[in-house]
Design an enzyme around this catalytic site. Structure first.
Site, PDB file in Angstrom:
ATOM      1  N   GLU A  38       0.851  -1.198   0.000  1.00 62.40           N
ATOM      2  CA  GLU A  38       0.000   0.000   0.000  1.00 62.40           C
ATOM      3  C   GLU A  38       0.879   1.236   0.000  1.00 62.40           C
ATOM      4  O   GLU A  38       1.794   1.356   0.816  1.00 62.40           O
ATOM      5  CB  GLU A  38      -0.919  -0.007   1.214  1.00 62.40           C
ATOM      6  CG  GLU A  38      -1.663   1.294   1.477  1.00 62.40           C
ATOM      7  CD  GLU A  38      -2.502   1.781   0.309  1.00 62.40           C
ATOM      8  OE1 GLU A  38      -2.388   2.975  -0.040  1.00 62.40           O
ATOM      9  OE2 GLU A  38      -3.269   0.982  -0.258  1.00 62.40           O
ATOM     10  N   LYS A  39       0.600   2.181  -0.904  1.00 56.49           N
ATOM     11  CA  LYS A  39       1.458   3.371  -1.007  1.00 56.49           C
ATOM     12  C   LYS A  39       1.088   4.465  -0.011  1.00 56.49           C
ATOM     13  O   LYS A  39       1.910   5.290   0.342  1.00 56.49           O
ATOM     14  CB  LYS A  39       1.442   3.934  -2.429  1.00 56.49           C
ATOM     15  CG  LYS A  39       0.132   4.557  -2.871  1.00 56.49           C
ATOM     16  CD  LYS A  39       0.283   5.184  -4.252  1.00 56.49           C
ATOM     17  CE  LYS A  39      -1.019   5.844  -4.675  1.00 56.49           C
ATOM     18  NZ  LYS A  39      -0.902   6.494  -5.989  1.00 56.49           N
ATOM     19  N   LYS A  41      -2.103   4.843   3.196  1.00 50.87           N
ATOM     20  CA  LYS A  41      -2.413   4.266   4.500  1.00 50.87           C
ATOM     21  C   LYS A  41      -3.298   3.044   4.350  1.00 50.87           C
ATOM     22  O   LYS A  41      -4.233   3.032   3.550  1.00 50.87           O
ATOM     23  CB  LYS A  41      -3.119   5.304   5.383  1.00 50.87           C
ATOM     24  CG  LYS A  41      -2.218   6.410   5.883  1.00 50.87           C
ATOM     25  CD  LYS A  41      -3.018   7.348   6.784  1.00 50.87           C
ATOM     26  CE  LYS A  41      -2.137   8.437   7.380  1.00 50.87           C
ATOM     27  NZ  LYS A  41      -2.934   9.363   8.216  1.00 50.87           N
ATOM     28  N   LEU A  42      -3.018   2.035   5.153  1.00 51.04           N
ATOM     29  CA  LEU A  42      -3.845   0.844   5.216  1.00 51.04           C
ATOM     30  C   LEU A  42      -5.293   1.258   5.501  1.00 51.04           C
ATOM     31  O   LEU A  42      -5.548   2.079   6.377  1.00 51.04           O
ATOM     32  CB  LEU A  42      -3.321  -0.060   6.341  1.00 51.04           C
ATOM     33  CG  LEU A  42      -3.967  -1.426   6.508  1.00 51.04           C
ATOM     34  CD1 LEU A  42      -3.751  -2.292   5.272  1.00 51.04           C
ATOM     35  CD2 LEU A  42      -3.382  -2.123   7.736  1.00 51.04           C
ATOM     36  N   GLY A 118       3.604   0.447  -5.495  1.00 55.01           N
ATOM     37  CA  GLY A 118       3.937  -0.752  -6.265  1.00 55.01           C
ATOM     38  C   GLY A 118       3.509  -0.644  -7.714  1.00 55.01           C
ATOM     39  O   GLY A 118       2.660   0.167  -8.083  1.00 55.01           O
ATOM     40  N   GLY A 179     -23.215  17.250  -9.142  1.00 53.53           N
ATOM     41  CA  GLY A 179     -23.454  15.812  -9.050  1.00 53.53           C
ATOM     42  C   GLY A 179     -24.417  15.498  -7.925  1.00 53.53           C
ATOM     43  O   GLY A 179     -24.151  15.823  -6.768  1.00 53.53           O
ATOM     44  N   GLY A 181     -25.474  12.393  -7.077  1.00 48.32           N
ATOM     45  CA  GLY A 181     -25.385  11.000  -6.646  1.00 48.32           C
ATOM     46  C   GLY A 181     -25.084  10.922  -5.163  1.00 48.32           C
ATOM     47  O   GLY A 181     -25.240  11.895  -4.421  1.00 48.32           O
ATOM     48  N   GLU A 202     -27.552  18.454 -10.989  1.00 52.23           N
ATOM     49  CA  GLU A 202     -27.548  17.070 -11.478  1.00 52.23           C
ATOM     50  C   GLU A 202     -28.076  17.044 -12.907  1.00 52.23           C
ATOM     51  O   GLU A 202     -29.190  17.492 -13.175  1.00 52.23           O
ATOM     52  CB  GLU A 202     -28.405  16.176 -10.571  1.00 52.23           C
ATOM     53  CG  GLU A 202     -28.658  14.774 -11.080  1.00 52.23           C
ATOM     54  CD  GLU A 202     -27.394  14.004 -11.448  1.00 52.23           C
ATOM     55  OE1 GLU A 202     -27.293  13.565 -12.603  1.00 52.23           O
ATOM     56  OE2 GLU A 202     -26.508  13.865 -10.576  1.00 52.23           O
ATOM     57  N   HIS A 439     -42.063  -3.746  18.879  1.00 45.72           N
ATOM     58  CA  HIS A 439     -42.774  -2.463  18.924  1.00 45.72           C
ATOM     59  C   HIS A 439     -42.335  -1.681  20.163  1.00 45.72           C
ATOM     60  O   HIS A 439     -42.210  -2.265  21.239  1.00 45.72           O
ATOM     61  CB  HIS A 439     -44.280  -2.732  18.999  1.00 45.72           C
ATOM     62  CG  HIS A 439     -45.105  -1.493  19.182  1.00 45.72           C
ATOM     63  ND1 HIS A 439     -45.369  -0.619  18.154  1.00 45.72           N
ATOM     64  CD2 HIS A 439     -45.701  -0.969  20.288  1.00 45.72           C
ATOM     65  CE1 HIS A 439     -46.109   0.370  18.609  1.00 45.72           C
ATOM     66  NE2 HIS A 439     -46.322   0.196  19.903  1.00 45.72           N
TER      67      HIS A 439
END
Length: 462
Positions: A38-39, A41-42, A118, A179, A181, A202, A439
């Site tokens: 991972e380049k 952060k995890l 990577g 946007g 969405g 939108e 309920h």
């Protein structure tokens, strides 16, 4: 770092976001020797720039709204404003706790974690930090980044992406959200709660256009009531700076001005310059192409998450990563049914769904074979207590199973778990109707809707 130059891992994973780390954890659990690269952060986008921080902002906005409106519940409070430094502190503490826990998980499973950018160097290797990491299989999970439009340059100041919006040190007086969405309406909702004047642009004819049209209309009604403006059905043409903000012009000549413009038109795959095409991996518009088992056209390479053209949701990435790990470990996992994946938009009110929209169901089964029922939350005691409005809409194949559940209302995201079981287990309305729902809960509305669909409504009219 890798043990030594001669180590060959069972699985080398490029990308430590939702899909990558899920594959790493499950693979290690099943006895595979795993390297995870991972380049940044995890945890990737979801943990650091997506799901978790946005929901923290939305919850802070909910608290702000409750503070302003508490008198309707007989509680007198004074609202003194939003301290963005304090909001970010809260948000960052949530992220930090989850990040620490995830790092501990990866370490406990004896996964070889390599930090660095990577690049796929062969169908069985990834180059990172000047070394070659070899594997019997490689999983590509490099995720996505915010997209923009040709000629629309994101400057991080007046024209921003969701990444910038998450760290904005102020509440903008006014904002245009390009946007409508999931990402767009969530930020519009949070900013309105913080005190901004918000307008959503939108190009399609509804907000959250992939949802059932009824859900879109209910959200639009709720946004109007909240004072969130929106312009639908006309596409963006250009943006230009004004003396103290941004002016947006649409294709029909209509103009809007605000302090900031948030570009929220979706996310694009991270695949350029990573050696994918050079090593024969088939792509389309930057997405890596896969089959239902997440296999690429290269036998030793799989891909998952936002990098592939499936639903861009963290929980989809988890499922795809687990599927790959189990397949490589010799198990027989079932492909993901993407219609059966729960979808939640965490604006106020929330929009949640699973299964087919009514329009899609009619397309699949025929218009005369589809039945739809709406149950209004006005008849639900707990929703009344919370003062939320909305509906649960069920889509059923006539005399058959429920094939779609669509919900709008506060906390509806918490009801989507049962909806998922109903869809995925192909439940008949009568089968759900005979289950007793507690309920007073909002979950009871799910039971009431199925009672009505089964022909025996209790707290709703025939």
């Amino acid at each position: 770092m890798a043990n030594d130059a001669s180590t060959v891992f069972d699985l080398v994973i490029l990308g430590g976001g939702s899909g990558g780390y899920a594959a790493a954890l499950r693979g290690a659990q099943l006895g595979l020797d795993v390297a995870l690269i991972e380049k940044n952060k995890l945890g990737g986008t979801c943990l650091h720039n997506g799901c978790i921080p946005t929901k923290a902002l939305l919850h802070a906005g909910e608290v702000a709204d409750q503070s302003r409106e508490s008198e309707q519940f007989g509680v007198k409070t004074s609202f003194e404003g939003v301290d963005m430094a304090g909001v970010h502190k809260y948000k960052d503490e949530v992220i930090a706790g989850l990040y620490k826990g995830l790092q501990g998980l990866v370490a406990s499973r004896k996964i070889t974690y390599i930090e660095g950018g990577g690049r796929l160097s062969s169908p069985t290797s990834v180059d990172v930090n000047g070394q070659r990491v070899e594997g019997r299989h490689v999983l590509l999970a490099t995720g996505s980044v915010p997209k923009t439009l040709p000629g629309l340059e994101i400057d991080g100041n007046r024209i921003i992406s969701s990444d910038h919006a998450l760290t904005l040190d102020r509440v903008p007086k006014s904002a245009i959200v390009l946007g409508g969405g999931v990402i767009g309406v969530e930020f519009a909702s949070a900013w309105k709660s913080f005190g901004s004047e918000v307008t959503v642009i939108e190009g399609l004819k509804h907000l959250v256009p992939v949802e059932d049209e009824n859900s879109s209309k209910l959200l639009e009604r709720a946004f109007r009531k909240r004072g969130i403006k929106f312009n639908l059905g006309t596409f963006f043409q250009k943006a230009e700076y004004t003396q103290d903000g941004v002016k947006v012009t649409l294709a029909d000549g209509k103009e809007f001005e605000a302090e900031v413009l948030l570009v929220a038109i979706g996310r694009g795959p991270v695949s350029q310059g990573l050696g994918y095409e050079e090593n024969g991996v088939a792509t389309d518009r930057g997405f890596v192409l896969v089959d239902e088992y997440m296999r690429t056209n290269v036998p030793t390479v799989s891909a998952v998450g936002d990098l592939v053209p499936t639903l861009q949701l963290a929980h989809v990435g988890f499922a795809e990563g687990i599927l790959v790990a189990e397949r490589l470990a010799g198990l027989k996992p079932v492909p993901v049914d993407y219609d059966g994946v729960p979808r939640v938009t965490y604006c106020h009110p929330e929009v949640a769904s699973v299964g087919l929209t009514e329009a899609k169901a009619k397309e699949v089964y025929g218009a005369d074979k589809v039945v739809a029922l709406k149950y209004n939350l006005a008849g639900n005691g707990k929703s009344k207590i919370l003062k939320t409005a909305g509906e649960i809409k069920l889509v059923q194949v006539k005399d058959g199973a429920v094939v779609g559940v669509h919900m709008v209302g506060d906390r509806m995201g918490e009801q989507v778990g049962e909806a998922q079981l109903i869809y995925n287990w192909e439940a008949l309305p009568a089968e759900v109707a005979q289950l007793i729902h507690a309920h007073p809960t909002q979950n009871e509305a799910m039971g009431e809707a199925h009672l009505a669909l089964a022909g025996k409504p209790l707290h709703s009219h025939d």
